[in-house]
Design an enzyme around this catalytic site. Structure first.
Site, mmCIF file in Angstrom:
data_model
loop_
_atom_site.group_PDB
_atom_site.id
_atom_site.type_symbol
_atom_site.label_atom_id
_atom_site.label_comp_id
_atom_site.label_asym_id
_atom_site.label_seq_id
_atom_site.Cartn_x
_atom_site.Cartn_y
_atom_site.Cartn_z
ATOM 1 N N ARG A 119 -27.202 -9.091 6.407
ATOM 2 C CA ARG A 119 -27.131 -9.749 5.103
ATOM 3 C C ARG A 119 -25.720 -9.873 4.543
ATOM 4 N NH1 ARG A 119 -31.698 -7.950 5.955
ATOM 5 N NH2 ARG A 119 -30.452 -6.291 6.827
ATOM 6 N N THR A 120 -24.986 -8.766 4.564
ATOM 7 C CA THR A 120 -23.691 -8.789 3.884
ATOM 8 C C THR A 120 -22.764 -9.784 4.588
ATOM 9 O OG1 THR A 120 -24.055 -6.471 3.384
ATOM 10 C CG2 THR A 120 -21.842 -7.310 2.996
ATOM 11 N N LYS A 177 -8.286 -1.216 22.223
ATOM 12 C CA LYS A 177 -7.054 -0.826 22.950
ATOM 13 C C LYS A 177 -6.324 0.282 22.209
ATOM 14 C CE LYS A 177 -6.466 -5.686 24.045
ATOM 15 N NZ LYS A 177 -5.725 -6.835 23.542
ATOM 16 N N ARG A 231 -16.075 -4.398 6.355
ATOM 17 C CA ARG A 231 -17.014 -3.255 6.424
ATOM 18 C C ARG A 231 -16.495 -2.312 7.505
ATOM 19 N NH1 ARG A 231 -23.501 -3.380 6.792
ATOM 20 N NH2 ARG A 231 -23.137 -3.806 4.594
ATOM 21 N N HIS A 238 -20.681 0.434 -1.820
ATOM 22 C CA HIS A 238 -21.053 -0.919 -1.364
ATOM 23 C C HIS A 238 -21.072 -1.776 -2.628
ATOM 24 C CE1 HIS A 238 -22.639 -4.086 0.940
ATOM 25 N NE2 HIS A 238 -23.721 -3.538 1.448
HETATM 26 N N1 CP Z 1 -27.813 -4.591 2.432
HETATM 27 C C1 CP Z 1 -26.964 -4.585 3.459
HETATM 28 O O1 CP Z 1 -25.809 -4.120 3.368
HETATM 29 O O2 CP Z 1 -27.477 -5.146 4.605
HETATM 30 P P1 CP Z 1 -26.684 -5.350 5.941
HETATM 31 O O3 CP Z 1 -26.352 -3.978 6.492
HETATM 32 O O4 CP Z 1 -27.587 -6.134 6.844
HETATM 33 O O5 CP Z 1 -25.409 -6.086 5.623
#
Ligand code: CP
Length: 304
Positions: A51-52, A80, A101, A129
């Site tokens: 999603r993110t 590497k 991320r 998050h």
């Molecule tokens: N909600 C969320 O962070 O989903 P993903 O890990 O799929 O990005």
């Protein structure tokens, strides 16, 4: 002008939250706007995401920008031995904005200190998050019509679930909140967050039982997945992996206005029989993520 990173939800003020809500509503009405024409955004995912990453990349495309990056760091020079420092320093020479991320807590803050361009934290380990929090807030304001005077019930892995940590911090900026935490002792809300609420005189209650009676008064039921990837001992994960499962029949006593949120992905903590209940909101919540991320990008780059 100082660059505007979004690393922790506390980087934003209450006014920033409200501005994002307003912009997200604008983007929901009109998602395709050429605000990023000529701009390039790096999407660096050192940890899996559906999603993110996809909602950010869709948001960038809908804003007319271009995307570079990776969804799997094994295809980058990290394999590497290149450090995060060098990776970010390089990438920030190429692009106008970095979305990142990473599994290590604090990595996003570190990246923002190295980067010349703004960094948006798309999740750093079990820490924060913030963009999920903003889309959660947008989902709350859309369904409840307010961000204050809410009874918020959080269920499941409250120890490793970074989304609940950020959401507590943000919602505590609004008056009249009441938090209820339902978790087994091994996955209880960390003391730093309960202490934070106590210091702000915001009521919070803790339970280990997940029953229809406990959740009857909720405005928001925020379910979470047990975060398997954060356990160092697989036996400990096995002990708690099925700890709470929401079934449709458990919602009988709840308010009509209750909405069930979940950051997703779900494993088994919400039965599929809940999906058709009008109180289930998690798939629309994920859609709200795209509008909210358009809003965050526009706000970060001062495009609106
Ligand atoms: N909600 C969320 O962070 O989903 P993903 O890990 O799929 O990005």
């Amino acid at each position: 002008m100082k660059k505007k990173d979004l690393i922790s939800i506390t980087d934003y003020t209450r006014n920033d939250y409200l501005r994002i809500m307003e912009l997200a509503a604008e983007f929901e009405k009109n998602p395709n706007q050429n605000l990023l024409e000529g701009k390039v955004v790096a999407s660096l995912f050192f940890e899996p995401s559906t999603r993110t990453r996809l909602s950010f990349e869709t948001a960038i495309s809908r804003l007319g920008g271009r995307i570079v990056g990776f969804s799997d760091s094994s295809s980058s020079s990290v394999t590497k031995g290149e450090t995060l420092h060098d990776t970010i320093r390089m990438v920030s020479n190429y692009v106008d904005l970095i979305v990142m991320r990473h599994p290590i807590e604090g990595s996003a803050r570190y990246a923002s200190e190295v980067s010349k361009v703004p960094v948006i934290n798309a999740g750093d380990g079990a820490n924060q998050h913030p963009t999920q929090t903003l889309l959660d807030m947008y989902s709350i304001i859309k369904t409840q019509g307010r961000l204050d005077n809410l009874k918020i019930y959080m269920v499941g892995d409250l120890k490793y679930g970074r989304t609940v940590h950020s959401l507590i911090m943000a919602l505590s900026e609004f008056e009249g909140q009441e938090f209820h935490f339902i978790a087994p002792p091994e996955l209880a809300m960390p003391r730093e967050y309960t202490q934070f609420l106590k210091e702000k005189n915001i009521p919070c209650y803790e339970y280990t039982d997940f029953t229809p009676e406990v959740i009857a008064d909720a405005d928001i039921l925020y379910m979470t997945r047990v975060q398997k990837e954060r356990f160092s001992d697989p036996i400990e994960y096995e002990k708690v992996k099925n700890v709470y499962i929401l079934k449709n029949e458990m919602l009988k006593l709840t308010k009509d206005s209750l909405r069930i949120l979940h950051p997703l992905p779900r494993v088994n903590e919400i039965c599929t029989d809940v999906d058709s209940n009008p109180k289930a909101y998690y798939f629309t919540q994920a859609l709200n993520g795209m509008y909210t991320r358009e809003a965050i990008i526009a706000h970060t780059l001062g495009l609106k």
